[in-house]
Design a protein around this motif. Structure first.
Motif, PDB file in Angstrom:
ATOM      1  N   PHE A 277      47.990  29.891  49.106  1.00 39.25           N
ATOM      2  CA  PHE A 277      47.689  30.065  47.687  1.00 39.25           C
ATOM      3  C   PHE A 277      48.937  30.502  46.936  1.00 39.25           C
ATOM      4  N   CYS A 278      48.988  30.168  45.661  1.00 36.37           N
ATOM      5  CA  CYS A 278      50.098  30.596  44.820  1.00 36.37           C
ATOM      6  C   CYS A 278      50.132  32.121  44.741  1.00 36.37           C
ATOM      7  N   PRO A 279      51.283  32.741  45.051  1.00 37.10           N
ATOM      8  CA  PRO A 279      51.353  34.207  44.986  1.00 37.10           C
ATOM      9  C   PRO A 279      51.336  34.732  43.541  1.00 37.10           C
ATOM     10  N   LEU A 280      51.507  33.841  42.560  1.00 38.14           N
ATOM     11  CA  LEU A 280      51.515  34.267  41.159  1.00 38.14           C
ATOM     12  C   LEU A 280      50.147  34.124  40.500  1.00 38.14           C
ATOM     13  N   CYS A 281      49.425  33.013  40.805  1.00 29.46           N
ATOM     14  CA  CYS A 281      48.157  32.773  40.107  1.00 29.46           C
ATOM     15  C   CYS A 281      47.005  32.433  41.041  1.00 29.46           C
ATOM     16  N   ALA A 282      47.227  32.404  42.349  1.00 30.57           N
ATOM     17  CA  ALA A 282      46.178  32.246  43.366  1.00 30.57           C
ATOM     18  C   ALA A 282      45.570  30.844  43.418  1.00 30.57           C
TER      19      ALA A 282
ATOM     20  N   THR B  31      54.042  23.558  46.129  1.00 28.83           N
ATOM     21  CA  THR B  31      54.163  23.920  44.711  1.00 28.83           C
ATOM     22  C   THR B  31      52.779  24.227  44.151  1.00 28.83           C
ATOM     23  N   CYS B  32      52.763  24.959  43.040  1.00 27.99           N
ATOM     24  CA  CYS B  32      51.506  25.316  42.382  1.00 27.99           C
ATOM     25  C   CYS B  32      51.261  24.348  41.229  1.00 27.99           C
ATOM     26  N   PRO B  33      50.128  23.604  41.266  1.00 24.44           N
ATOM     27  CA  PRO B  33      49.852  22.666  40.181  1.00 24.44           C
ATOM     28  C   PRO B  33      49.489  23.366  38.869  1.00 24.44           C
ATOM     29  N   ALA B  34      49.191  24.658  38.925  1.00 24.99           N
ATOM     30  CA  ALA B  34      48.784  25.359  37.708  1.00 24.99           C
ATOM     31  C   ALA B  34      49.971  25.986  36.975  1.00 24.99           C
ATOM     32  N   CYS B  35      50.832  26.713  37.711  1.00 25.37           N
ATOM     33  CA  CYS B  35      51.890  27.465  37.020  1.00 25.37           C
ATOM     34  C   CYS B  35      53.297  26.976  37.371  1.00 25.37           C
ATOM     35  N   GLY B  36      53.405  26.054  38.325  1.00 19.78           N
ATOM     36  CA  GLY B  36      54.727  25.515  38.636  1.00 19.78           C
ATOM     37  C   GLY B  36      55.505  26.278  39.681  1.00 19.78           C
ATOM     38  N   PHE B  37      54.924  27.335  40.244  1.00 21.91           N
ATOM     39  CA  PHE B  37      55.606  28.084  41.307  1.00 21.91           C
ATOM     40  C   PHE B  37      56.008  27.135  42.443  1.00 21.91           C
ATOM     41  N   ILE B  38      57.196  27.334  42.980  1.00 23.37           N
ATOM     42  CA  ILE B  38      57.667  26.548  44.121  1.00 23.37           C
ATOM     43  C   ILE B  38      57.932  27.496  45.283  1.00 23.37           C
TER      44      ILE B  38
HETATM   45 ZN   LIG Z   1      50.552  29.421  40.361  1.00 20.91          ZN
END
Ligand SMILES: [Zn+2]
Length: 175
Positions: free
Chosen positions: A5-10, A25-32
Motif C-alpha cells: 500500500f502507498c505509505p502516504l495515502c494507503a 507507484t501509487c495511482p492516487a497520489c503519484g508516490f513512487i
Molecule cells: Zn498514494
C-alpha cells in the motif's frame, strides 16, 4: 523493499514502467517506491597489530563476530553512524582516519529490507573510553591476524577483514 500500500495515502500500489524498470507507484497520489540499498557504516580499529571485533547478541547471526558497525539513520552521515555504532558497541570514542573500504552485499532473492546494502568502513583510532560490550554485543575483543574468529557474520565484514589481512601481508613491517 516491496510495499503493498502507498505509505502516504494507503492506496494499493500498482507496477508501472519508470526509468526503464518496473516500479511500484501509487495511482492516487503519484508516490513512487524507489528501492535503494541500505547503508551501514563502521570502523576498523587496529592496535598493536590486532583488530577490534564485536560478538553479536541479537539475530541475525547471534554469536558471530563483526567489525563495530550498524545502519546509518536517516539524519546521520556515514561518519556519524560509524562513530555512534562504535561507541555503542564497544564503549570507545574513536576518531576516524579515512576510508578503509566500501563493500556491497546482495542476498539472492532481493526485494526485501536490507537485501541489498553498502557497508562503509573507516579506519579509526581510540580517543578515550573503557572497552566494554554494549547492549547489542555479547563481547568485544582484539584479534591478531592469524587468529580471527571462526564465525564472522556477513560477507561484507568478511571482505573488509580479508582486505585488512591482504594489506598486512603486503606491508609486513607496518606494524
Ligand atoms: Zn498514494
Amino acid at each position: 523493499m516491496k510495499m503493498r500500500f502507498c505509505p502516504l495515502c494507503a492506496t494499493p500500489l500498482v507496477v508501472r514502467e519508470l526509468d526503464g524498470r518496473p516500479r511500484q507507484t501509487c495511482p492516487a497520489c503519484g508516490f513512487i517506491n524507489y528501492e535503494n540499498p541500505v547503508i551501514a557504516a563502521g570502523c576498523l580499529i587496529e592496535q598493536e597489530g590486532q583488530v577490534l571485533m564485536v560478538q553479536r547478541r541479537y539475530p541475525p547471526r547471534v554469536g558471530e563476530w563483526t567489525l563495530p558497525a550498524g545502519f546509518v539513520e536517516w539524519d546521520e552521515s556515514p561518519e556519524e553512524a560509524a562513530l555512534r555504532e562504535t561507541e555503542e558497541e564497544t564503549g570507545l570514542r574513536v576518531v576516524l582516519q579515512g576510508l578503509f573500504g566500501v563493500y556491497n552485499w546482495r542476498h539472492a532473492f532481493g526485494g526485501g529490507h536490507n537485501d541489498n546494502g553498502v557497508l562503509i568502513i573507516y579506519r579509526a583510532a581510540i580517543v578515550e573510553g573503557t572497552l566494554r560490550a554494549g547492549d547489542d554485543a555479547q563481547a568485544v575483543a582484539w584479534f591478531p591476524p592469524d587468529r580471527l574468529p571462526e564465525r564472522i557474520a556477513f560477507s561484507s565484514h568478511r571482505a573488509a577483514l580479508a582486505q585488512w589481512l591482504a594489506q598486512r601481508e603486503a606491508a609486513p613491517l607496518s606494524g
